[in-house]
Design an enzyme around this catalytic site. Structure first.
Site, PDB file in Angstrom:
ATOM      1  N   ASN A  48      -7.928   0.034  19.141  1.00 31.34           N
ATOM      2  CA  ASN A  48      -7.273  -1.060  18.408  1.00 31.34           C
ATOM      3  C   ASN A  48      -5.819  -0.747  18.078  1.00 31.34           C
ATOM      4  OD1 ASN A  48      -7.428   0.816  16.367  1.00 31.34           O
ATOM      5  ND2 ASN A  48      -8.848  -0.327  15.077  1.00 31.34           N
ATOM      6  N   HIS A 103      -4.670   2.046  16.633  1.00 30.43           N
ATOM      7  CA  HIS A 103      -4.383   2.902  15.472  1.00 30.43           C
ATOM      8  C   HIS A 103      -3.768   4.226  15.905  1.00 30.43           C
ATOM      9  CE1 HIS A 103      -8.766   4.646  15.564  1.00 30.43           C
ATOM     10  NE2 HIS A 103      -7.950   5.541  16.066  1.00 30.43           N
ATOM     11  N   ASP A 117      -5.360  13.902  10.250  1.00 31.66           N
ATOM     12  CA  ASP A 117      -6.356  13.256   9.395  1.00 31.66           C
ATOM     13  C   ASP A 117      -7.632  14.087   9.275  1.00 31.66           C
ATOM     14  OD1 ASP A 117      -7.031  12.853  12.073  1.00 31.66           O
ATOM     15  OD2 ASP A 117      -6.557  10.724  12.026  1.00 31.66           O
ATOM     16  N   GLU A 124      -5.103   2.025  10.552  1.00 31.67           N
ATOM     17  CA  GLU A 124      -5.721   0.903  11.250  1.00 31.67           C
ATOM     18  C   GLU A 124      -4.768  -0.302  11.251  1.00 31.67           C
ATOM     19  OE1 GLU A 124      -8.240   1.513  12.934  1.00 31.67           O
ATOM     20  OE2 GLU A 124      -9.999   2.243  11.844  1.00 31.67           O
TER      21      GLU A 124
HETATM   22  C1  F6R Z   1      -7.428  11.833  15.631  1.00 30.53           C
HETATM   23  C2  F6R Z   1      -6.758  10.566  15.335  1.00 30.53           C
HETATM   24  C3  F6R Z   1      -7.065   9.321  16.058  1.00 30.53           C
HETATM   25  C4  F6R Z   1      -7.401   9.513  17.536  1.00 30.53           C
HETATM   26  C5  F6R Z   1      -7.789   8.177  18.171  1.00 30.53           C
HETATM   27  C6  F6R Z   1      -8.204   8.340  19.611  1.00 30.53           C
HETATM   28  O1  F6R Z   1      -6.957  12.863  14.805  1.00 30.53           O
HETATM   29  O2  F6R Z   1      -5.959  10.538  14.448  1.00 30.53           O
HETATM   30  O3  F6R Z   1      -5.975   8.428  15.945  1.00 30.53           O
HETATM   31  O4  F6R Z   1      -6.299  10.051  18.196  1.00 30.53           O
HETATM   32  O5  F6R Z   1      -8.859   7.622  17.446  1.00 30.53           O
HETATM   33  O6  F6R Z   1      -9.392   9.071  19.657  1.00 30.53           O
HETATM   34  P1  F6R Z   1      -9.925   9.662  21.037  1.00 30.53           P
HETATM   35  O7  F6R Z   1      -8.944  10.690  21.455  1.00 30.53           O
HETATM   36  O8  F6R Z   1     -11.259  10.271  20.694  1.00 30.53           O
HETATM   37  O9  F6R Z   1     -10.004   8.519  21.985  1.00 30.53           O
END
Ligand code: F6R
Length: 261
Positions: free
Chosen positions: A155, A157, A88, A162
């Site tokens: 959450n 995701h 992303d 989401e």
């Molecule tokens: C990042 C992504 C997100 C993160 C998730 C956890 O490219 O797609 O799904 O993996 O938000 O973020 P962290 O690792 O910062 O806890």
């Protein structure tokens, strides 16, 4: 009909039903801490590169994979024949912005490890739909993703898919939920500066990877991990879609595994 098949039928609409992967078939590894999680993930990626030097890797950003990328740099991982695609990118954040995912990848992977090629959604594109189609086509043209690295949101995701995202979703523009904006505010001066939209691979895109490795560290991820292992397979917790995939390695530290039996 099993409840799993029922869930598939009701929640996945017209999408082809994959054979469900019972929770206990996920390859779960619980390690002591973030360092060990990064070490174990590093070994998995290095093994993949040994088996197939021209692998197509799907990569994540955020705090979770930083240690993994450090391991790959320390081990001088050879990505000279490998391609990488990112999950992303923030929408409408200039690529040059220090918090763009492009800059994150440039610092941790692109510049130091120099993959043969890399791709990441262009969050600056004026033609978003075209950009999303381009990204899907690029992944397909590269032969599909061999190994996809994932983190998970508080959450549940994956990517920026989401809660309530269809399991059949493809790369597209999405709005970020409040808790995701709050979590990502740590990287910006203020929560109001966090971009409110992103371009993300869909859950359908992610599930097409041949192998998936999900990493999680810390108590904030414990509930999502619990749902992954024991919850219903449901779009209300996107990470549960991984139970529909045949080959998922889940590498978590003790804090993230705290609610698991
Ligand atoms: C990042 C992504 C997100 C993160 C998730 C956890 O490219 O797609 O799904 O993996 O938000 O973020 P962290 O690792 O910062 O806890």
């Amino acid at each position: 009909m099993s409840s799993l098949k029922q869930a598939n039928r009701t929640q996945r609409g017209s999408l082809q039903i994959h054979e469900a992967n019972p929770a206990n078939k996920l390859h779960l590894t619980v390690v002591e801490d973030y360092e060990q999680m990064s070490q174990a993930a590093g070994q998995l990626v290095l093994h993949q590169l040994t088996q197939r030097p021209d692998s197509v890797l799907g990569l994540a950003t955020g705090g979770t994979p930083v240690g993994l990328y450090r391991k790959l740099r320390e081990e001088k991982a050879d990505l000279s024949q490998a391609m990488t695609f990112n999950l992303d990118e923030y929408y409408a954040l200039p690529r040059q912005h220090p918090q763009s995912f492009y800059q994150f990848m440039k610092g941790h992977v692109y510049d130091p490890l120099m993959p043969l090629g890399y791709d990441i959604p262009n969050g600056e594109s004026a033609e978003v739909e075209q950009e999303c189609t381009r990204y899907e086509t690029a992944i397909r043209d590269a032969g599909g993703i061999d190994l996809q690295v994932l983190g998970v949101g508080r959450n549940g995701h994956i990517g920026f898919n989401e809660p309530e995202t269809a399991f059949s979703s493809r790369t597209r523009l999405v709005a970020l939920k409040r808790e995701t904006l709050e979590d990502n505010a740590q990287f910006f001066d203020h929560v109001s500066e966090v971009p409110k939209q992103a371009i993300t691979m869909g859950i359908g895109t992610i599930l097409e990877a041949r192998t998936i490795v999900l990493l999680a560290s810390g108590p904030a991820k414990a509930e999502a991990l619990y749902q992954l292992m024991y919850g219903d397979i449901s779009p209300s917790v996107p990470v549960t879609a991984l139970r529909l995939h045949p080959t998922v390695h889940v590498i978590v530290d003790k804090a993230a595994a705290a609610l698991l039996k």
